[in-house]
Design an enzyme around this catalytic site. Structure first.
Site, short mmCIF file in Angstrom:
data_model
loop_
_atom_site.label_atom_id
_atom_site.label_comp_id
_atom_site.label_asym_id
_atom_site.label_seq_id
_atom_site.Cartn_x
_atom_site.Cartn_y
_atom_site.Cartn_z
N PHE A 67 0.89 -1.27 -0.01
CA PHE A 67 -0.07 -0.05 0.26
C PHE A 67 0.92 1.22 0.12
CE2 PHE A 67 -3.05 2.84 2.48
CZ PHE A 67 -4.06 2.91 1.53
N PRO A 68 1.65 1.52 -0.92
CA PRO A 68 2.44 2.59 -1.16
C PRO A 68 1.64 4.05 -0.80
CG PRO A 68 2.48 1.40 -3.20
CD PRO A 68 1.58 1.02 -2.41
N HIS A 69 2.25 4.94 -0.50
CA HIS A 69 1.76 6.21 -0.15
C HIS A 69 2.83 7.23 0.38
CE1 HIS A 69 1.11 4.16 3.63
NE2 HIS A 69 1.53 5.36 4.15
N ALA A 70 2.54 8.61 0.28
CA ALA A 70 3.33 9.37 0.79
C ALA A 70 2.50 10.48 1.73
CB ALA A 70 4.55 9.87 -0.22
#
Length: 154
Positions: A67-70
């Site tokens: 679950f990539p995010h920034a």
């Protein structure tokens, strides 16, 4: 309350059987869908990759799923979610949950949207059949229908 996943996962933010040589390429491909949908600037992709480099594979949230995010200030234009399945699963550096086959990339303009999407994602992850069906889906419309069913049931 906005149903983030059901509202934001569309055929335009899904890609199936994506080729990625490593975790960075997988994150980049998911991020590119966020950018092309108008949800994030290009720099958001770099920020997602940098977060993993700094913090390790914390984005691996379940067996086979990342679950990539920034952060919102890293180039988020509006709330967005993309979903890709990988042709060949890749390692993200999480020995308990590698290799990763499903990458759900996410961007939110604020922390409230972040929590709503995480809550809906948890509902999705609890439904093992739905997760397996998405990982093996043959069409984007099939993924959209699976996600709609899970969110409606949650």
């Amino acid at each position: 309350m906005v149903k983030l996943l059901i509202d934001l996962i569309t055929e335009g933010t899904i890609d199936l059987e994506v080729s990625a040589e490593n975790w960075e390429a997988a994150v980049r491909k998911g991020g590119e869908l966020l950018v092309s949908s108008g949800a994030a600037e290009n720099r958001y992709i770099k920020a997602m990759i940098e977060m993993v480099r700094q913090l390790g594979p914390y984005i691996v949230i379940s067996k086979g799923i990342a679950f990539p995010h920034a952060r919102p200030e890293d180039g988020v234009l509006k709330n967005g979610v993309s979903l890709i399945t990988l042709k060949e699963a890749v390692d993200f550096g999480d020995e308990d949950n590698d290799p990763i086959k499903l990458v759900i990339s996410f961007c939110s303009t604020d922390s409230e949207g972040h929590l709503t999407a995480l809550s809906e994602l948890v509902d999705f992850l609890r439904d093992e059949d739905a997760v397996n069906n998405v990982m093996n889906a043959k069409s984007k419309s099939e993924v959209v229908e699976i996600m709609k069913r899970v969110v409606a049931a949650g």
